[in-house]
Design a protein around this motif. Structure first.
Motif, PDB file in Angstrom:
ATOM      1  N   MET A  29      76.767 -10.910 -12.233  1.00  0.00           N
ATOM      2  CA  MET A  29      76.002 -10.168 -13.228  1.00  0.00           C
ATOM      3  C   MET A  29      74.916 -11.034 -13.852  1.00  0.00           C
ATOM      4  N   PRO A  30      73.658 -10.794 -13.500  1.00  0.00           N
ATOM      5  CA  PRO A  30      72.568 -11.529 -14.151  1.00  0.00           C
ATOM      6  C   PRO A  30      72.275 -10.980 -15.543  1.00  0.00           C
ATOM      7  N   THR A  31      72.057 -11.889 -16.493  1.00  0.00           N
ATOM      8  CA  THR A  31      71.631 -11.506 -17.840  1.00  0.00           C
ATOM      9  C   THR A  31      70.491 -12.429 -18.259  1.00  0.00           C
ATOM     10  N   PRO A  32      69.626 -11.982 -19.154  1.00  0.00           N
ATOM     11  CA  PRO A  32      68.427 -12.764 -19.480  1.00  0.00           C
ATOM     12  C   PRO A  32      68.631 -13.878 -20.503  1.00  0.00           C
ATOM     13  N   TYR A  33      69.677 -13.781 -21.339  1.00  0.00           N
ATOM     14  CA  TYR A  33      69.758 -14.624 -22.527  1.00  0.00           C
ATOM     15  C   TYR A  33      70.883 -15.647 -22.425  1.00  0.00           C
ATOM     16  N   GLY A  34      70.769 -16.701 -23.220  1.00  0.00           N
ATOM     17  CA  GLY A  34      71.724 -17.796 -23.182  1.00  0.00           C
ATOM     18  C   GLY A  34      73.078 -17.437 -23.763  1.00  0.00           C
ATOM     19  N   ASP A  35      74.036 -18.347 -23.586  1.00  0.00           N
ATOM     20  CA  ASP A  35      75.412 -18.085 -23.999  1.00  0.00           C
ATOM     21  C   ASP A  35      75.582 -18.011 -25.516  1.00  0.00           C
ATOM     22  N   SER A  36      74.638 -18.558 -26.276  1.00  0.00           N
ATOM     23  CA  SER A  36      74.758 -18.519 -27.734  1.00  0.00           C
ATOM     24  C   SER A  36      74.307 -17.188 -28.318  1.00  0.00           C
ATOM     25  N   VAL A  37      73.666 -16.342 -27.520  1.00  0.00           N
ATOM     26  CA  VAL A  37      73.139 -15.055 -27.986  1.00  0.00           C
ATOM     27  C   VAL A  37      74.263 -14.019 -28.010  1.00  0.00           C
ATOM     28  N   PHE A  38      74.335 -13.231 -29.063  1.00  0.00           N
ATOM     29  CA  PHE A  38      75.460 -12.320 -29.224  1.00  0.00           C
ATOM     30  C   PHE A  38      75.543 -11.277 -28.113  1.00  0.00           C
ATOM     31  N   HIS A  39      74.413 -10.881 -27.546  1.00  0.00           N
ATOM     32  CA  HIS A  39      74.459  -9.948 -26.416  1.00  0.00           C
ATOM     33  C   HIS A  39      75.270 -10.546 -25.270  1.00  0.00           C
ATOM     34  N   VAL A  58      88.715  -6.047 -10.519  1.00  0.00           N
ATOM     35  CA  VAL A  58      87.257  -6.085 -10.692  1.00  0.00           C
ATOM     36  C   VAL A  58      86.943  -7.303 -11.551  1.00  0.00           C
ATOM     37  N   GLU A  59      86.287  -8.279 -10.956  1.00  0.00           N
ATOM     38  CA  GLU A  59      85.937  -9.498 -11.662  1.00  0.00           C
ATOM     39  C   GLU A  59      84.416  -9.586 -11.776  1.00  0.00           C
ATOM     40  N   ILE A  60      83.930  -9.729 -12.988  1.00  0.00           N
ATOM     41  CA  ILE A  60      82.490  -9.828 -13.257  1.00  0.00           C
ATOM     42  C   ILE A  60      82.181 -11.254 -13.694  1.00  0.00           C
ATOM     43  N   THR A  61      81.334 -11.933 -12.927  1.00  0.00           N
ATOM     44  CA  THR A  61      80.901 -13.288 -13.281  1.00  0.00           C
ATOM     45  C   THR A  61      79.519 -13.202 -13.905  1.00  0.00           C
ATOM     46  N   VAL A  62      79.422 -13.573 -15.163  1.00  0.00           N
ATOM     47  CA  VAL A  62      78.162 -13.467 -15.896  1.00  0.00           C
ATOM     48  C   VAL A  62      77.300 -14.705 -15.641  1.00  0.00           C
ATOM     49  N   HIS A  63      76.075 -14.473 -15.165  1.00  0.00           N
ATOM     50  CA  HIS A  63      75.105 -15.547 -14.950  1.00  0.00           C
ATOM     51  C   HIS A  63      74.033 -15.400 -16.034  1.00  0.00           C
ATOM     52  N   SER A  64      74.171 -16.157 -17.100  1.00  0.00           N
ATOM     53  CA  SER A  64      73.318 -15.981 -18.267  1.00  0.00           C
ATOM     54  C   SER A  64      72.008 -16.742 -18.128  1.00  0.00           C
ATOM     55  N   ALA A  65      71.113 -16.489 -19.095  1.00  0.00           N
ATOM     56  CA  ALA A  65      69.853 -17.219 -19.242  1.00  0.00           C
ATOM     57  C   ALA A  65      68.966 -17.154 -18.004  1.00  0.00           C
ATOM     58  N   GLY A  66      69.008 -16.028 -17.291  1.00  0.00           N
ATOM     59  CA  GLY A  66      68.143 -15.871 -16.129  1.00  0.00           C
ATOM     60  C   GLY A  66      68.472 -16.809 -14.987  1.00  0.00           C
ATOM     61  N   SER A  67      69.696 -17.317 -14.930  1.00  0.00           N
ATOM     62  CA  SER A  67      70.052 -18.316 -13.925  1.00  0.00           C
ATOM     63  C   SER A  67      70.228 -17.728 -12.530  1.00  0.00           C
ATOM     64  N   LEU A  68      70.488 -16.436 -12.429  1.00  0.00           N
ATOM     65  CA  LEU A  68      70.626 -15.792 -11.117  1.00  0.00           C
ATOM     66  C   LEU A  68      69.353 -15.049 -10.737  1.00  0.00           C
ATOM     67  N   PHE A  69      68.868 -14.216 -11.645  1.00  0.00           N
ATOM     68  CA  PHE A  69      67.578 -13.545 -11.498  1.00  0.00           C
ATOM     69  C   PHE A  69      66.850 -13.624 -12.835  1.00  0.00           C
ATOM     70  N   ALA A  70      65.543 -13.843 -12.786  1.00  0.00           N
ATOM     71  CA  ALA A  70      64.751 -13.841 -14.003  1.00  0.00           C
ATOM     72  C   ALA A  70      64.728 -12.436 -14.588  1.00  0.00           C
ATOM     73  N   HIS A  71      64.494 -12.350 -15.897  1.00  0.00           N
ATOM     74  CA  HIS A  71      64.534 -11.057 -16.585  1.00  0.00           C
ATOM     75  C   HIS A  71      63.710  -9.968 -15.882  1.00  0.00           C
ATOM     76  N   PRO A  72      62.462 -10.230 -15.491  1.00  0.00           N
ATOM     77  CA  PRO A  72      61.679  -9.167 -14.850  1.00  0.00           C
ATOM     78  C   PRO A  72      62.257  -8.686 -13.517  1.00  0.00           C
ATOM     79  N   GLU A  73      63.167  -9.469 -12.930  1.00  0.00           N
ATOM     80  CA  GLU A  73      63.716  -9.134 -11.615  1.00  0.00           C
ATOM     81  C   GLU A  73      65.072  -8.434 -11.685  1.00  0.00           C
ATOM     82  N   ILE A  74      65.692  -8.418 -12.862  1.00  0.00           N
ATOM     83  CA  ILE A  74      67.081  -7.977 -12.939  1.00  0.00           C
ATOM     84  C   ILE A  74      67.252  -6.503 -12.578  1.00  0.00           C
TER      85      ILE A  74
END
Length: 326
Positions: A29-39, A58-74
């Motif tokens: 799961m790509p997300t745009p923001y860092g781990d300190s952000v409440f989202h 069902v296991e969801i691995t969170v890839h935060s801070a655009g580390s998997l895909f940048a925000h515009p690509e998600i």
């Protein structure tokens, strides 16, 4: 081994294979923001809830801070199935359909109560537009209200004339233009560098982003305009979602409903703590002047009219439903 024994063993192995539980779904799961952000923290809890409710199937691995895909690509990565699930700022999709910009119109909804009513009015249309692209909405959570960060006090909109103004979607670009500023697209993670290098002079964003980017290092004034409460959406590839057993789909939707409720409350708490942190770190916390409030309200009316022209009948129905519920 006789042929009869071999056949018996094969049958037993086949039966055992079919008796095994279905293979677990492992979702990145790509997300745009860092781990300190409440989202992100809310999404991490959502992932844990899904794993628990599905007994790890069902296991969801969170890839935060655009580390998997940048925000515009998600969004497109989820639509294309490159990632089955992801998080995106709803108004980032405004160029695809104006409906996605409904929560970024200044002063249309400028409190949590108003934002909740607006979301209830607009959600069915948002879900419909996403479904047309093979996407399913799981939940949406707002940022705290958007306010001004500047290097000097802003008493009126003309104080920002000619300033390079950070934009992150079409609405903030238009807002900058109407204030006489120059919009400059800057991602959240690049904010400190953009200010340090003079690429931007001012921005409008939430207390959350102000704290996570340590805005006190490059701005000195926070003007509490609370202009609008934009939302992040968590979306899933519909084909991937419908490929899961019904009980797993139900578990995910239940966890999503809890995440939405929890996320809205976290956002409220974030507003209070974020403003307090900005002040503790030396920023001046200002209420907007009467002149600035009036100018911003007029800009909001202009942007609402412009949005309705683009959104057409669907947009008018949303606004009518929202205003009827107020």
């Amino acid at each position: 081994m006789t042929m009869t024994s071999f056949r018996g063993l094969s049958a037993a192995l086949a039966a055992a294979m079919f008796a095994l539980p279905a293979a677990a779904a492992s979702w990145d799961m790509p997300t745009p923001y860092g781990d300190s952000v409440f989202h992100t923290q809310n999404i991490q809890t959502f992932a844990e809830d899904v794993a628990s409710a599905t007994d790890g199937e069902v296991e969801i691995t969170v890839h935060s801070a655009g580390s998997l895909f940048a925000h515009p690509e998600i969004k497109d990565s989820v639509r294309r199935g490159l990632a089955p699930i992801g998080e995106v700022l709803m108004s980032r999709l405004a160029n695809e359909d104006p409906v996605f910009a409904i929560d970024s119109i200044p002063f249309l909804a400028s409190s949590y109560e108003e934002a909740q009513a607006l979301w209830e009015a607009s959600r069915p249309v948002v879900e419909e537009r996403l479904a047309e692209q093979g996407l399913t909405l799981l939940f949406a959570v707002p940022w705290p209200g958007q306010s001004l960060y500047t290097q000097a006090e802003v008493a009126q909109a003309s104080d920002l004339e000619g300033a390079s103004f950070r934009a992150y979607n079409a609405a903030t670009e238009r807002l900058a233009q109407l204030m006489g500023a120059v919009p400059t697209q800057i991602e959240t993670g690049d904010i400190p560098t953009a200010f340090a290098t003079g690429r931007v002079d001012a921005m409008i964003t939430s207390p959350s982003t102000g704290v996570s980017s340590q805005a006190w290092d490059f701005t000195s004034h926070y003007t509490d305009t609370q202009a609008w409460l934009p939302k992040n959406m968590v979306i899933v590839n519909t084909q991937a979602f419908e490929g899961l057993p019904e009980e797993q789909r139900t578990a995910i939707m239940d966890a999503a409903a809890e995440a939405e409720t929890r996320g809205w409350e976290m956002s409220r708490e974030e507003t209070e703590s974020g403003i307090a942190t900005l002040e503790e770190n030396g920023m001046a916390i200002n209420e907007p002047s009467e002149a600035l409030s009036q100018e911003m309200a007029e800009i909001g009316e202009t942007m609402t009219e412009e949005w309705l022209e683009e959104a057409g009948e669907a947009g008018q129905e949303i606004v009518d439903t929202y205003q009827g519920a107020e």
